[in-house]
Structure formats: structure tokens, C-alpha cells
Design a protein around this motif. Structure first.
Motif, PDB file in Angstrom:
ATOM      1  N   ARG A  60       0.845  -1.040  -0.096  1.00 19.44           N
ATOM      2  CA  ARG A  60      -0.111   0.050   0.130  1.00 19.44           C
ATOM      3  C   ARG A  60       0.994   1.326   0.048  1.00 19.44           C
ATOM      4  NH1 ARG A  60      -5.117   2.718   1.415  1.00 19.44           N
ATOM      5  NH2 ARG A  60      -4.498   4.714   1.847  1.00 19.44           N
ATOM      6  N   ARG A  61       1.945   1.236   0.767  1.00 21.43           N
ATOM      7  CA  ARG A  61       2.768   2.538   0.911  1.00 21.43           C
ATOM      8  C   ARG A  61       3.592   2.734  -0.604  1.00 21.43           C
ATOM      9  NH1 ARG A  61       5.756   1.047   5.007  1.00 21.43           N
ATOM     10  NH2 ARG A  61       7.623   0.513   3.745  1.00 21.43           N
ATOM     11  N   VAL A  62       3.979   1.623  -1.184  1.00 21.89           N
ATOM     12  CA  VAL A  62       4.747   1.954  -2.391  1.00 21.89           C
ATOM     13  C   VAL A  62       3.653   2.264  -3.447  1.00 21.89           C
ATOM     14  CG1 VAL A  62       6.139   0.745  -4.175  1.00 21.89           C
ATOM     15  CG2 VAL A  62       6.579   0.516  -1.656  1.00 21.89           C
ATOM     16  N   VAL A  63       2.564   1.717  -3.362  1.00 21.09           N
ATOM     17  CA  VAL A  63       1.613   1.965  -4.508  1.00 21.09           C
ATOM     18  C   VAL A  63       1.224   3.488  -4.330  1.00 21.09           C
ATOM     19  CG1 VAL A  63      -0.915   1.663  -5.116  1.00 21.09           C
ATOM     20  CG2 VAL A  63       0.575  -0.242  -4.809  1.00 21.09           C
ATOM     21  N   GLU A  64       1.063   3.956  -2.987  1.00 18.31           N
ATOM     22  CA  GLU A  64       0.731   5.196  -2.693  1.00 18.31           C
ATOM     23  C   GLU A  64       1.680   6.215  -2.981  1.00 18.31           C
ATOM     24  OE1 GLU A  64      -1.761   8.153   0.547  1.00 18.31           O
ATOM     25  OE2 GLU A  64      -1.001   5.851   0.964  1.00 18.31           O
ATOM     26  N   LYS A  68       1.330   9.453  -5.925  1.00 17.25           N
ATOM     27  CA  LYS A  68       1.748  10.658  -5.681  1.00 17.25           C
ATOM     28  C   LYS A  68       2.823  11.339  -6.381  1.00 17.25           C
ATOM     29  CE  LYS A  68      -1.230  10.595  -1.450  1.00 17.25           C
ATOM     30  NZ  LYS A  68      -1.426  10.576   0.087  1.00 17.25           N
ATOM     31  N   GLU A  69       3.797  10.475  -6.304  1.00 16.04           N
ATOM     32  CA  GLU A  69       5.194  11.134  -6.301  1.00 16.04           C
ATOM     33  C   GLU A  69       5.568  11.218  -8.086  1.00 16.04           C
ATOM     34  OE1 GLU A  69       8.155   9.804  -3.737  1.00 16.04           O
ATOM     35  OE2 GLU A  69       6.830   9.872  -2.081  1.00 16.04           O
ATOM     36  N   THR A  70       4.794  10.268  -8.783  1.00 16.68           N
ATOM     37  CA  THR A  70       5.271  10.139 -10.108  1.00 16.68           C
ATOM     38  C   THR A  70       4.064  10.415 -10.876  1.00 16.68           C
ATOM     39  OG1 THR A  70       4.833   7.724 -10.623  1.00 16.68           O
ATOM     40  CG2 THR A  70       6.774   8.410  -9.629  1.00 16.68           C
TER      41      THR A  70
END
Length: 293
Positions: A60-64, A68-70
Motif C-alpha cells: 500500500r505504501r509503495v503504491v501510494e 503521488k510522487e510520479t
């Protein structure tokens, strides 16, 4: 962007798969890889989900972060075998709330360290059940991808069985499929023929894993039932302890494999990156002249 909508337009897709690292340092290394591969303008990237839901929070953290960042379209893998339906609903609701539109729906591997593991009461025990659960509870909020196995799932007794269960996923509402890695394209072409006979007509994207570590890939192939051609084994074995030569041979083979697939008009290529960019970048460089624009 919903991947299913994109593919239904007949557009060609290039995509990359990552796994959620175990450490903050590994996560920062992953985002350097993502930065390197982002220049290739992939159609989407995906993030895996550990056996038994073991990477739930990290996935979940990596997906988010990617979302958000790319500017990349990101697809979250989701396995069902170890979750209650309440768990699944909460996970999917969370993804919908942050704007994730694509889910790869999987049964998932049983936890290796739990030989007596049993799914929770009322759990989705097959990926077709998970696809149906998503459709019934979220409608068309998500584009849903599923896995397919050109050489058969390790638990399938034969390809007739394999096609039957794959069709159940499609009938439950899957939009597209990504295959397990394979190294002999003839298995993929035969699989497409069997799907056509069974009136399965969703896009099926071949999964490609450039070989960078011979012993590691032998282990992976053994676990998922993928056959490494003997001619390739003979090329790689003398250099099992030579990373540079292994990379060279692995990339050359992956380029040949991809060019053959492109000649046979596949709709996309999905690269299993193992969170590294070098091999994938080299393969892309070798095939970019043949890619559809």
C-alpha cells in the motif's frame, strides 16, 4: 487511467513490475529504479503482494508513493487467500479513496512458514471469487487484471483444467491478463490458441523476466512451473558465477524472445524487473525499433 480501457482501444502496452522492499533503504533504491524506467513512458507499473498478505502495508505504501510522487499509472496486486472479505473491502476502499483505478486480483501463494494454514472463514479461496467480489462491491471503480499461466499453474493437472479456471476469472469480470513468466514462446502461442477456442477474448499480455542470476531464475522457474529451454541452460551454466556474462546472455535472449512476440503481434510486454532497471533498460533498447507507436 484504467488499463482495461486502454487495452480495449487496441493500444500497445509496455509495463514494469516491482515488489515492496523490506527496508527504507531498499525502498529508496526502488524509487531510483522507478526514476530510471519512468523515462520509457510505460503504460503502467505494478506492485506485488506477499504470500498470505505479508506485505499488505508495504504494498500500500509503495503504491501510494508511486501514485503521488510520479505521473505513472500504478496497479496494486491483491491476494485473497489469507484475508476475510471485510479485510478485502477495507483494502479496496482505501485504494479507491486515494485514486487507484487498477487491481491485479490473485489468489496468492499459501504462507510457506505455515504448513497447516487454512483460509479465514468465508474468505475468497480463488481469484475468480476475488474478481466477483470486487465487481459486486465496487462495480467499475477498478479495472481488474488477473494472472494466466501459459504452461499451466503448478496446481493444475492439465491445460484443459487451466483454461476452464482462467475462463471463470474472465466471466467473473476480469478486463485483462498478465502471464506468468515463460521462456519458450511456443507455450504462449499455444495458450492463446486454447483461449481462442474457449472464447476467451480479453487482452493477454506476456510476462518477461530478463535473466540476470542463473541460479535464482532456476529457483523461480521451478516454483512456478516455467521451463527454461535446454539451449539457454547450456549457454548460461558455464557463467553461473559470472554476473556480467549472465546479464549479457540473459538480455540477448530476452531481446530475441520479445522480438518474436512482437512479430506475432502481441498487445504488450510486461517486464518482471526484480526492482532493478539495468536489464530492462538494455532489453528495451534492443527492441524499441520494433515497438508499435
Amino acid at each position: 487511467m484504467k488499463i482495461g480501457d486502454y487495452l480495449r482501444q487496441g493500444k500497445f502496452s509496455v509495463s514494469f513490475e516491482f515488489f515492496p522492499p523490506k527496508t527504507p533503504e531498499g525502498e529508496e533504491e526502488l524509487f531510483q529504479t522507478i526514476k530510471s524506467l519512468q523515462q520509457l513512458n510505460p503504460t503502467f507499473v505494478s506492485v506485488t503482494y506477499g504470500a498470505g498478505g505479508s506485505t499488505r502495508d508495504r504494498t500500500r505504501r509503495v503504491v501510494e508513493r508511486i501514485h503521488k510522487e510520479t505521473n505513472l499509472t500504478v496497479m496494486a496486486h491483491l491476494t485473497c487467500i489469507a484475508h476475510t472479505k471485510e479485510d478485502l473491502y477495507d483494502i479496496l476502499k482505501g485504494y479507491a479513496q486515494i485514486g487507484i483505478e487498477n487491481i491485479l486480483a490473485l489468489r496468492g501463494d499459501l504462507p510457506a512458514n505455515m504448513p497447516d494454514f487454512k483460509p479465514p472463514e468465508g474468505a475468497c479461496k480463488h481469484s475468480s471469487e476475488l474478481v466477483r467480489f470486487i465487481r459486486e462491491n465496487f462495480g467499475n471503480t477498478f479495472s481488474i487484471g488477473v494472472a494466466s499461466y501459459p504452461e499451466g499453474h503448478p496446481e493444475s493437472p492439465n491445460m484443459e483444467w487451466e483454461i476452464r479456471y482462467f475462463k471463470q476469472k474472465v466471466e467473473a469480470g476480469a478486463d485483462f491478463s498478465i502471464t506468468q513468466m515463460f521462456f519458450d514462446n511456443s507455450y504462449f502461442y499455444r495458450f492463446l490458441e486454447l483461449c481462442q477456442r474457449a472464447h476467451i477474448n480479453i487482452p493477454i499480455i506476456p510476462g518477461i523476466m530478463p535473466i540476470t542470476n542463473f541460479r535464482q531464475i532456476q529457483k523461480f522457474a521451478s516454483m512456478c512451473g516455467a521451463e527454461i529451454p535446454q539451449s539457454l541452460v547450456e549457454r548460461l551454466e558455464p557463467y553461473a558465477d559470472n554476473p556480467e556474462e549472465t546479464l549479457k546472455i540473459g538480455v540477448e535472449f530476452a531481446i530475441e524472445q520479445c522480438l518474436d512476440l512482437l512479430d506475432n503481434r502481441v498487445q504488450g510486454l510486461h517486464f518482471y524487473t526484480l526492482n532493478k532497471s539495468k536489464a530492462t533498460l538494455l532489453v528495451y533498447e534492443g527492441i524499441k525499433g520494433a515497438l508499435k507507436t
